[in-house]
Design an enzyme around this catalytic site. Sequence first.
Site, PDB file in Angstrom:
ATOM      1  N   HIS A 103       6.583  -6.909  -2.916  1.00  0.00           N
ATOM      2  CA  HIS A 103       7.322  -8.051  -3.707  1.00  0.00           C
ATOM      3  C   HIS A 103       6.439  -9.394  -3.022  1.00  0.00           C
ATOM      4  O   HIS A 103       6.224  -9.265  -1.589  1.00  0.00           O
ATOM      5  CB  HIS A 103       8.483  -8.363  -3.593  1.00  0.00           C
ATOM      6  CG  HIS A 103       9.540  -7.287  -3.936  1.00  0.00           C
ATOM      7  ND1 HIS A 103       9.944  -6.127  -3.046  1.00  0.00           N
ATOM      8  CD2 HIS A 103      10.109  -6.989  -5.234  1.00  0.00           C
ATOM      9  CE1 HIS A 103      10.689  -5.292  -3.873  1.00  0.00           C
ATOM     10  NE2 HIS A 103      10.904  -5.850  -5.258  1.00  0.00           N
ATOM     11  N   ASP A 106       7.920 -10.309   0.299  1.00  0.00           N
ATOM     12  CA  ASP A 106       8.070  -9.389   1.270  1.00  0.00           C
ATOM     13  C   ASP A 106       6.976  -9.712   2.248  1.00  0.00           C
ATOM     14  O   ASP A 106       6.923  -9.561   3.292  1.00  0.00           O
ATOM     15  CB  ASP A 106       7.701  -7.732   0.770  1.00  0.00           C
ATOM     16  CG  ASP A 106       8.790  -7.414   0.063  1.00  0.00           C
ATOM     17  OD1 ASP A 106       9.724  -7.795   0.019  1.00  0.00           O
ATOM     18  OD2 ASP A 106       8.303  -6.592  -0.734  1.00  0.00           O
TER      19      ASP A 106
END
Length: 444
Positions: A103, A106
Amino acid sequence: MEFFADVPEPIPFAGATADPDRLSFQVYDPDRLVGGRRMEDLLRIGVCYWHSFNWPGSDIFGAGTFDRPWLDPSLDPMGAARHKQDAAFEFFTKLGVRHFSFHDVDMAPEGASLRESRSNLDEMVDRAGEKMADTGMKLLWGTANLFSHPRYAAGAATNPDPEVFAHAAAQVRHMMDATHRLGGENYVLWGGREGYETLLNTRMRQESDQLARFLSMVAEYKRQIGFTGTLLLEPKPQEPTKHQYDYDSATVHGFLERYGLQGEFRVNIEVNHATLSGHSFQHEVAYAVDNDLFGSVDANRGDPQNGWDTDQFPNSVDEMSLGVYEILRGGGFDTGGFLFDTKLRRQSVDRCDLFHGHVGGIDTLARSLLVADALLQAETLEAERDRRYAGWAEGMGAEVLAGSWDLGRLADHAVDVDLNPSAVSGRQEHLENEVNRAIWSTPH
Ligand code: XUL
Ligand code: CO
Protein backbone atom coordinates in the site's frame (compact mmCIF):
# COMPACT_ATOMS: atom_id res chain seq x y z
CA MET A 1 22.82 -3.37 7.33
CA GLU A 2 21.77 -7.04 7.29
CA PHE A 3 18.61 -7.62 9.31
CA PHE A 4 18.11 -11.39 8.90
CA ALA A 5 21.79 -12.26 9.28
CA ASP A 6 21.25 -15.91 10.31
CA VAL A 7 19.26 -16.87 7.23
CA PRO A 8 20.97 -18.37 4.16
CA GLU A 9 20.38 -16.75 0.76
CA PRO A 10 18.30 -18.04 -0.86
CA ILE A 11 16.59 -20.67 1.27
CA PRO A 12 17.33 -23.97 -0.53
CA PHE A 13 15.02 -26.74 -1.66
CA ALA A 14 16.10 -29.78 0.35
CA GLY A 15 13.21 -32.22 -0.15
CA ALA A 16 11.50 -34.43 2.41
CA THR A 17 14.70 -35.51 4.11
CA ALA A 18 15.71 -31.94 4.99
CA ASP A 19 17.18 -31.19 8.41
CA PRO A 20 14.26 -29.76 10.46
CA ASP A 21 16.62 -27.39 12.29
CA ARG A 22 17.63 -25.56 9.11
CA LEU A 23 15.39 -23.41 7.00
CA SER A 24 14.68 -25.17 3.71
CA PHE A 25 11.79 -25.99 1.40
CA GLN A 26 10.51 -29.54 1.50
CA VAL A 27 8.21 -29.35 -1.53
CA TYR A 28 8.65 -25.96 -3.22
CA ASP A 29 11.20 -26.44 -5.94
CA PRO A 30 10.89 -23.48 -8.35
CA ASP A 31 12.16 -25.34 -11.41
CA ARG A 32 10.11 -28.49 -10.94
CA LEU A 33 7.72 -29.02 -13.84
CA VAL A 34 4.06 -29.51 -13.01
CA GLY A 35 1.86 -30.22 -16.03
CA GLY A 36 4.73 -28.94 -18.20
CA ARG A 37 5.11 -25.59 -16.38
CA ARG A 38 7.58 -24.45 -13.73
CA MET A 39 6.26 -24.49 -10.17
CA GLU A 40 7.46 -20.92 -9.59
CA ASP A 41 5.58 -19.70 -12.69
CA LEU A 42 2.41 -21.51 -11.66
CA LEU A 43 2.34 -20.34 -8.04
CA ARG A 44 3.64 -16.78 -8.53
CA ILE A 45 4.25 -16.33 -4.78
CA GLY A 46 4.22 -12.81 -3.36
CA VAL A 47 5.11 -11.30 0.04
CA CYS A 48 3.10 -8.42 1.47
CA TYR A 49 4.86 -5.35 2.80
CA TRP A 50 2.22 -4.38 5.34
CA HIS A 51 1.74 -7.24 7.81
CA SER A 52 5.34 -8.41 7.40
CA PHE A 53 7.20 -5.10 7.78
CA ASN A 54 4.73 -2.42 8.74
CA TRP A 55 2.79 -4.06 11.54
CA PRO A 56 4.44 -4.08 14.98
CA GLY A 57 2.47 -7.08 16.31
CA SER A 58 -0.14 -4.97 18.12
CA ASP A 59 -3.76 -5.99 18.65
CA ILE A 60 -6.75 -4.19 20.11
CA PHE A 61 -5.68 -5.20 23.62
CA GLY A 62 -1.96 -4.67 23.43
CA ALA A 63 1.05 -2.93 21.94
CA GLY A 64 3.47 -4.27 19.34
CA THR A 65 5.59 -7.25 20.32
CA PHE A 66 7.87 -7.53 17.27
CA ASP A 67 11.45 -6.56 16.70
CA ARG A 68 10.98 -4.00 13.90
CA PRO A 69 13.49 -1.21 14.62
CA TRP A 70 12.30 0.94 11.69
CA LEU A 71 8.86 1.35 13.34
CA ASP A 72 10.33 3.33 16.25
CA PRO A 73 8.28 6.59 16.23
CA SER A 74 11.29 8.66 17.35
CA LEU A 75 13.11 8.01 14.05
CA ASP A 76 13.19 10.32 11.05
CA PRO A 77 10.26 8.90 9.02
CA MET A 78 12.05 8.79 5.64
CA GLY A 79 15.19 7.22 7.15
CA ALA A 80 12.99 4.61 8.82
CA ALA A 81 11.21 3.94 5.50
CA ARG A 82 14.57 3.30 3.80
CA HIS A 83 15.62 0.92 6.58
CA LYS A 84 12.29 -0.91 6.29
CA GLN A 85 12.68 -1.17 2.51
CA ASP A 86 16.17 -2.64 2.88
CA ALA A 87 14.89 -5.26 5.35
CA ALA A 88 11.94 -6.09 3.08
CA PHE A 89 14.11 -6.65 0.00
CA GLU A 90 16.58 -8.68 2.06
CA PHE A 91 13.65 -10.86 3.17
CA PHE A 92 12.26 -11.26 -0.39
CA THR A 93 15.59 -12.34 -1.84
CA LYS A 94 16.46 -14.70 1.03
CA LEU A 95 13.04 -16.32 0.77
CA GLY A 96 13.69 -16.68 -2.97
CA VAL A 97 10.30 -15.50 -4.27
CA ARG A 98 9.73 -13.16 -7.19
CA HIS A 99 6.78 -10.95 -6.20
CA PHE A 100 5.69 -8.49 -3.52
CA SER A 101 2.81 -6.04 -2.92
CA PHE A 102 2.39 -2.80 -0.97
CA HIS A 103 0.00 0.00 0.00
CA ASP A 104 1.16 3.61 -0.43
CA VAL A 105 1.45 4.17 3.33
CA ASP A 106 3.44 0.95 3.88
CA MET A 107 6.31 2.16 1.80
CA ALA A 108 6.46 5.86 2.60
CA PRO A 109 5.25 7.98 5.53
CA GLU A 110 2.23 10.21 5.04
CA GLY A 111 3.25 13.87 4.92
CA ALA A 112 1.44 16.91 6.31
CA SER A 113 -0.34 17.38 2.96
CA LEU A 114 -1.24 15.27 -0.08
CA ARG A 115 1.59 17.00 -1.93
CA GLU A 116 4.13 16.00 0.71
CA SER A 117 2.78 12.41 0.89
CA ARG A 118 3.17 12.23 -2.87
CA SER A 119 6.76 13.35 -2.86
CA ASN A 120 7.63 10.92 -0.02
CA LEU A 121 6.09 8.07 -1.98
CA ASP A 122 7.79 9.07 -5.23
CA GLU A 123 11.17 8.99 -3.56
CA MET A 124 10.58 5.56 -2.02
CA VAL A 125 9.07 4.16 -5.23
CA ASP A 126 12.13 5.26 -7.22
CA ARG A 127 14.31 3.54 -4.65
CA ALA A 128 12.12 0.39 -4.83
CA GLY A 129 12.48 0.48 -8.63
CA GLU A 130 16.27 0.39 -8.29
CA LYS A 131 16.09 -2.52 -5.85
CA MET A 132 13.72 -4.37 -8.18
CA ALA A 133 16.17 -3.92 -11.06
CA ASP A 134 19.02 -5.24 -8.86
CA THR A 135 17.15 -8.25 -7.49
CA GLY A 136 14.69 -9.22 -10.25
CA MET A 137 11.75 -8.71 -7.87
CA LYS A 138 8.40 -7.86 -9.50
CA LEU A 139 5.38 -6.00 -8.20
CA LEU A 140 2.35 -8.32 -8.06
CA TRP A 141 0.07 -5.43 -7.15
CA GLY A 142 -0.07 -1.99 -5.71
CA THR A 143 -2.92 -0.51 -3.66
CA ALA A 144 -3.83 2.58 -1.65
CA ASN A 145 -4.71 2.43 2.03
CA LEU A 146 -8.15 4.05 2.23
CA PHE A 147 -9.10 2.67 5.63
CA SER A 148 -6.54 3.44 8.39
CA HIS A 149 -6.61 7.23 8.63
CA PRO A 150 -9.46 8.70 10.74
CA ARG A 151 -10.69 10.65 7.69
CA TYR A 152 -11.83 7.31 6.23
CA ALA A 153 -13.81 6.18 9.30
CA ALA A 154 -17.05 6.48 7.30
CA GLY A 155 -15.57 5.01 4.13
CA ALA A 156 -13.62 6.39 1.18
CA ALA A 157 -15.63 6.17 -2.06
CA THR A 158 -18.81 5.58 -0.04
CA ASN A 159 -18.20 8.44 2.40
CA PRO A 160 -21.10 10.89 2.86
CA ASP A 161 -18.58 13.71 2.32
CA PRO A 162 -17.46 14.22 -1.32
CA GLU A 163 -14.20 15.78 -0.12
CA VAL A 164 -13.21 12.45 1.41
CA PHE A 165 -14.07 10.82 -1.93
CA ALA A 166 -11.75 13.34 -3.62
CA HIS A 167 -8.96 12.66 -1.11
CA ALA A 168 -9.27 8.95 -1.86
CA ALA A 169 -9.15 9.72 -5.59
CA ALA A 170 -5.85 11.57 -5.10
CA GLN A 171 -4.33 8.61 -3.27
CA VAL A 172 -5.58 6.06 -5.81
CA ARG A 173 -4.43 8.08 -8.82
CA HIS A 174 -1.00 8.41 -7.31
CA MET A 175 -0.72 4.72 -6.40
CA MET A 176 -1.93 3.71 -9.87
CA ASP A 177 0.84 5.90 -11.32
CA ALA A 178 3.39 4.31 -8.96
CA THR A 179 2.17 0.78 -9.76
CA HIS A 180 2.40 1.54 -13.48
CA ARG A 181 5.89 3.00 -13.08
CA LEU A 182 7.11 -0.14 -11.28
CA GLY A 183 5.61 -2.43 -13.95
CA GLY A 184 3.00 -3.76 -11.49
CA GLU A 185 0.92 -6.62 -12.84
CA ASN A 186 -2.31 -5.74 -11.02
CA TYR A 187 -3.91 -2.92 -9.06
CA VAL A 188 -6.09 -3.90 -6.05
CA LEU A 189 -9.00 -2.11 -4.38
CA TRP A 190 -10.08 -3.59 -1.08
CA GLY A 191 -13.12 -1.74 0.24
CA GLY A 192 -12.09 -1.88 3.88
CA ARG A 193 -14.61 0.66 5.10
CA GLU A 194 -16.88 0.72 2.06
CA GLY A 195 -19.87 -0.45 4.05
CA TYR A 196 -21.78 0.62 7.13
CA GLU A 197 -21.73 0.41 10.90
CA THR A 198 -25.49 1.03 11.21
CA LEU A 199 -28.34 1.36 8.76
CA LEU A 200 -29.80 4.11 10.96
CA ASN A 201 -27.61 6.71 9.24
CA THR A 202 -26.97 4.98 5.91
CA ARG A 203 -28.33 5.29 2.39
CA MET A 204 -27.16 2.11 0.73
CA ARG A 205 -28.29 3.11 -2.76
CA GLN A 206 -26.45 6.45 -2.55
CA GLU A 207 -23.28 4.73 -1.32
CA SER A 208 -23.29 2.09 -4.04
CA ASP A 209 -23.80 4.76 -6.72
CA GLN A 210 -20.74 6.56 -5.30
CA LEU A 211 -18.67 3.36 -5.26
CA ALA A 212 -19.62 2.61 -8.86
CA ARG A 213 -18.67 6.15 -9.91
CA PHE A 214 -15.30 5.80 -8.19
CA LEU A 215 -14.62 2.46 -9.88
CA SER A 216 -15.61 3.86 -13.30
CA MET A 217 -13.11 6.68 -12.80
CA VAL A 218 -10.42 4.14 -11.87
CA ALA A 219 -11.12 2.05 -15.00
CA GLU A 220 -11.04 5.19 -17.16
CA TYR A 221 -7.75 6.36 -15.59
CA LYS A 222 -6.20 2.96 -16.26
CA ARG A 223 -6.79 3.56 -19.97
CA GLN A 224 -5.58 7.17 -19.81
CA ILE A 225 -2.17 6.13 -18.48
CA GLY A 226 -1.93 2.96 -20.56
CA PHE A 227 -1.71 0.64 -17.55
CA THR A 228 -2.08 -2.88 -18.93
CA GLY A 229 -2.28 -4.74 -15.61
CA THR A 230 -5.52 -6.09 -14.15
CA LEU A 231 -7.81 -4.13 -11.84
CA LEU A 232 -8.90 -6.29 -8.92
CA LEU A 233 -11.58 -5.93 -6.26
CA GLU A 234 -11.02 -7.89 -3.05
CA PRO A 235 -14.30 -9.17 -1.58
CA LYS A 236 -14.81 -9.31 2.18
CA PRO A 237 -18.14 -9.50 4.02
CA GLN A 238 -17.32 -7.46 7.13
CA GLU A 239 -14.53 -6.33 9.45
CA PRO A 240 -13.73 -3.57 10.04
CA THR A 241 -17.32 -2.49 9.29
CA LYS A 242 -20.44 -4.45 10.20
CA HIS A 243 -21.26 -4.94 6.54
CA GLN A 244 -19.07 -4.39 3.46
CA TYR A 245 -20.54 -3.95 0.00
CA ASP A 246 -18.00 -6.25 -1.72
CA TYR A 247 -19.39 -9.14 0.34
CA ASP A 248 -18.21 -12.04 -1.82
CA SER A 249 -17.43 -12.83 -5.46
CA ALA A 250 -21.08 -13.22 -6.46
CA THR A 251 -22.01 -9.88 -4.87
CA VAL A 252 -19.13 -8.14 -6.63
CA HIS A 253 -20.18 -9.79 -9.89
CA GLY A 254 -23.76 -8.54 -9.54
CA PHE A 255 -22.52 -5.03 -8.66
CA LEU A 256 -20.27 -4.87 -11.73
CA GLU A 257 -23.09 -6.05 -14.00
CA ARG A 258 -25.54 -3.58 -12.48
CA TYR A 259 -23.26 -0.61 -13.15
CA GLY A 260 -21.97 -1.70 -16.57
CA LEU A 261 -18.47 -2.39 -15.20
CA GLN A 262 -18.24 -6.05 -16.23
CA GLY A 263 -14.93 -6.81 -17.90
CA GLU A 264 -13.19 -3.89 -16.14
CA PHE A 265 -12.46 -5.63 -12.82
CA ARG A 266 -11.69 -9.12 -11.64
CA VAL A 267 -11.49 -10.42 -8.06
CA ASN A 268 -8.66 -10.95 -5.63
CA ILE A 269 -9.96 -13.80 -3.48
CA GLU A 270 -8.68 -14.10 0.07
CA VAL A 271 -9.02 -17.51 1.73
CA ASN A 272 -9.96 -15.98 5.08
CA HIS A 273 -12.50 -13.60 3.52
CA ALA A 274 -14.11 -16.56 1.72
CA THR A 275 -14.70 -18.39 5.00
CA LEU A 276 -15.90 -15.21 6.73
CA SER A 277 -18.55 -14.84 4.02
CA GLY A 278 -19.84 -18.32 4.82
CA HIS A 279 -18.26 -19.93 1.77
CA SER A 280 -15.20 -22.07 1.19
CA PHE A 281 -12.12 -20.89 -0.70
CA GLN A 282 -12.99 -23.49 -3.34
CA HIS A 283 -16.46 -21.97 -3.76
CA GLU A 284 -15.14 -18.45 -4.24
CA VAL A 285 -12.55 -19.53 -6.81
CA ALA A 286 -15.01 -21.76 -8.70
CA TYR A 287 -17.56 -18.92 -8.86
CA ALA A 288 -14.94 -16.48 -10.15
CA VAL A 289 -13.53 -18.91 -12.71
CA ASP A 290 -17.00 -19.76 -14.03
CA ASN A 291 -17.86 -16.07 -14.44
CA ASP A 292 -14.57 -14.83 -15.97
CA LEU A 293 -13.78 -12.89 -12.81
CA PHE A 294 -10.85 -14.81 -11.39
CA GLY A 295 -7.77 -12.67 -10.90
CA SER A 296 -5.54 -13.35 -7.90
CA VAL A 297 -5.45 -14.86 -4.40
CA ASP A 298 -4.52 -13.75 -0.90
CA ALA A 299 -3.51 -17.12 0.54
CA ASN A 300 -4.00 -16.40 4.26
CA ARG A 301 -6.55 -18.43 6.20
CA GLY A 302 -8.66 -17.98 9.32
CA ASP A 303 -8.95 -20.06 12.46
CA PRO A 304 -12.06 -22.26 12.50
CA GLN A 305 -12.81 -21.23 16.10
CA ASN A 306 -12.58 -17.48 15.49
CA GLY A 307 -15.06 -15.32 13.65
CA TRP A 308 -12.53 -12.70 12.62
CA ASP A 309 -9.74 -12.21 10.12
CA THR A 310 -6.71 -13.86 11.73
CA ASP A 311 -4.64 -13.82 8.49
CA GLN A 312 -2.73 -17.02 9.33
CA PHE A 313 -0.29 -18.76 7.04
CA PRO A 314 -1.83 -21.52 4.91
CA ASN A 315 -1.05 -24.92 6.41
CA SER A 316 -3.82 -27.23 5.22
CA VAL A 317 -3.25 -29.12 1.99
CA ASP A 318 -6.79 -30.48 2.32
CA GLU A 319 -8.25 -26.97 2.18
CA MET A 320 -5.91 -25.46 -0.42
CA SER A 321 -5.85 -28.35 -2.91
CA LEU A 322 -9.49 -27.92 -3.89
CA GLY A 323 -9.11 -24.19 -4.46
CA VAL A 324 -5.91 -24.71 -6.44
CA TYR A 325 -7.75 -27.37 -8.43
CA GLU A 326 -10.37 -24.83 -9.51
CA ILE A 327 -7.61 -22.35 -10.40
CA LEU A 328 -5.91 -24.94 -12.62
CA ARG A 329 -9.25 -25.93 -14.15
CA GLY A 330 -9.58 -22.30 -15.21
CA GLY A 331 -6.13 -22.33 -16.83
CA GLY A 332 -4.08 -21.03 -13.85
CA PHE A 333 -3.01 -17.50 -13.01
CA ASP A 334 -2.71 -14.90 -15.69
CA THR A 335 -1.50 -11.66 -14.05
CA GLY A 336 -2.39 -12.88 -10.52
CA GLY A 337 -0.53 -15.01 -8.00
CA PHE A 338 -0.57 -16.26 -4.41
CA LEU A 339 0.04 -13.25 -2.19
CA PHE A 340 0.90 -13.89 1.45
CA ASP A 341 -1.37 -11.32 3.11
CA THR A 342 -0.36 -13.16 6.28
CA LYS A 343 0.33 -12.15 9.86
CA LEU A 344 2.58 -13.84 12.37
CA ARG A 345 1.08 -14.60 15.76
CA ARG A 346 2.01 -11.93 18.33
CA GLN A 347 4.27 -14.34 20.22
CA SER A 348 6.36 -15.11 17.13
CA VAL A 349 8.99 -12.57 18.05
CA ASP A 350 12.13 -14.17 16.62
CA ARG A 351 13.35 -12.72 13.32
CA CYS A 352 13.35 -16.18 11.71
CA ASP A 353 9.62 -16.70 12.55
CA LEU A 354 8.73 -14.61 9.49
CA PHE A 355 10.67 -17.13 7.39
CA HIS A 356 9.11 -20.17 9.06
CA GLY A 357 5.61 -18.84 8.32
CA HIS A 358 6.35 -18.20 4.66
CA VAL A 359 8.36 -21.38 4.07
CA GLY A 360 5.62 -23.59 5.53
CA GLY A 361 2.90 -21.72 3.66
CA ILE A 362 4.75 -21.94 0.36
CA ASP A 363 5.36 -25.67 0.85
CA THR A 364 1.63 -26.09 1.57
CA LEU A 365 0.79 -24.36 -1.71
CA ALA A 366 3.39 -26.39 -3.60
CA ARG A 367 1.97 -29.66 -2.25
CA SER A 368 -1.57 -28.47 -3.02
CA LEU A 369 -0.47 -27.72 -6.56
CA LEU A 370 0.82 -31.29 -6.99
CA VAL A 371 -2.45 -32.72 -5.64
CA ALA A 372 -4.56 -30.43 -7.84
CA ASP A 373 -2.50 -31.32 -10.90
CA ALA A 374 -2.88 -35.05 -10.15
CA LEU A 375 -6.67 -34.64 -9.88
CA LEU A 376 -6.74 -32.68 -13.12
CA GLN A 377 -4.52 -35.12 -15.04
CA ALA A 378 -6.54 -38.11 -13.86
CA GLU A 379 -9.77 -36.23 -14.78
CA THR A 380 -11.17 -37.58 -11.53
CA LEU A 381 -13.62 -34.73 -10.95
CA GLU A 382 -14.10 -33.55 -14.55
CA ALA A 383 -15.09 -37.05 -15.76
CA GLU A 384 -17.71 -37.21 -13.02
CA ARG A 385 -18.98 -33.71 -13.78
CA ASP A 386 -19.17 -34.53 -17.53
CA ARG A 387 -21.12 -37.69 -16.78
CA ARG A 388 -23.47 -35.87 -14.41
CA TYR A 389 -24.47 -33.17 -16.92
CA ALA A 390 -24.28 -35.32 -20.08
CA GLY A 391 -28.03 -34.95 -20.68
CA TRP A 392 -27.62 -31.23 -21.34
CA ALA A 393 -25.05 -31.73 -24.11
CA GLU A 394 -27.49 -33.01 -26.75
CA GLY A 395 -31.13 -33.59 -27.66
CA MET A 396 -33.87 -32.03 -25.54
CA GLY A 397 -31.44 -30.71 -22.89
CA ALA A 398 -29.30 -28.84 -25.42
CA GLU A 399 -32.35 -27.41 -27.22
CA VAL A 400 -33.95 -26.21 -23.99
CA LEU A 401 -30.74 -24.49 -22.94
CA ALA A 402 -30.41 -22.87 -26.35
CA GLY A 403 -33.89 -21.38 -25.84
CA SER A 404 -35.73 -23.11 -28.66
CA TRP A 405 -38.39 -24.77 -26.46
CA ASP A 406 -40.94 -22.83 -24.44
CA LEU A 407 -42.54 -24.01 -21.21
CA GLY A 408 -45.65 -25.38 -22.98
CA ARG A 409 -43.68 -27.49 -25.46
CA LEU A 410 -41.51 -28.84 -22.69
CA ALA A 411 -44.50 -29.68 -20.49
CA ASP A 412 -46.31 -31.38 -23.43
CA HIS A 413 -43.20 -33.40 -24.16
CA ALA A 414 -42.95 -34.55 -20.52
CA VAL A 415 -46.59 -35.65 -20.58
CA ASP A 416 -46.49 -37.22 -24.08
CA VAL A 417 -43.50 -39.46 -23.41
CA ASP A 418 -44.61 -40.03 -19.83
CA LEU A 419 -41.33 -38.89 -18.25
CA ASN A 420 -40.55 -40.49 -14.91
CA PRO A 421 -36.83 -39.87 -14.33
CA SER A 422 -35.17 -41.70 -11.46
CA ALA A 423 -32.60 -40.26 -9.07
CA VAL A 424 -28.94 -40.74 -9.90
CA SER A 425 -26.19 -40.95 -7.27
CA GLY A 426 -24.13 -37.79 -6.79
CA ARG A 427 -21.30 -40.10 -5.62
CA GLN A 428 -20.13 -37.57 -3.06
CA GLU A 429 -18.45 -40.05 -0.72
CA HIS A 430 -16.74 -41.76 -3.65
CA LEU A 431 -15.38 -38.40 -4.83
CA GLU A 432 -14.26 -37.43 -1.33
CA ASN A 433 -12.34 -40.71 -1.21
CA GLU A 434 -10.78 -39.96 -4.59
CA VAL A 435 -9.63 -36.53 -3.38
CA ASN A 436 -8.09 -38.11 -0.28
CA ARG A 437 -6.43 -40.74 -2.44
CA ALA A 438 -4.80 -37.94 -4.45
CA ILE A 439 -3.72 -36.14 -1.26
CA TRP A 440 -2.27 -39.28 0.29
CA SER A 441 -0.61 -40.72 -2.81
CA THR A 442 0.81 -37.71 -4.61
CA PRO A 443 4.60 -38.18 -4.50
CA HIS A 444 6.76 -35.46 -2.97
C1 XUL B 1 -7.71 -6.88 4.75
C2 XUL B 1 -6.97 -7.23 3.54
C3 XUL B 1 -6.07 -6.20 2.96
C4 XUL B 1 -6.06 -6.16 1.47
C5 XUL B 1 -5.28 -5.01 0.89
O1 XUL B 1 -8.51 -7.89 5.24
O2 XUL B 1 -7.03 -8.35 3.08
O3 XUL B 1 -4.79 -6.46 3.45
O4 XUL B 1 -5.54 -7.35 0.94
O5 XUL B 1 -5.74 -3.77 1.28
CO1 CO C 1 -6.08 -9.32 1.50
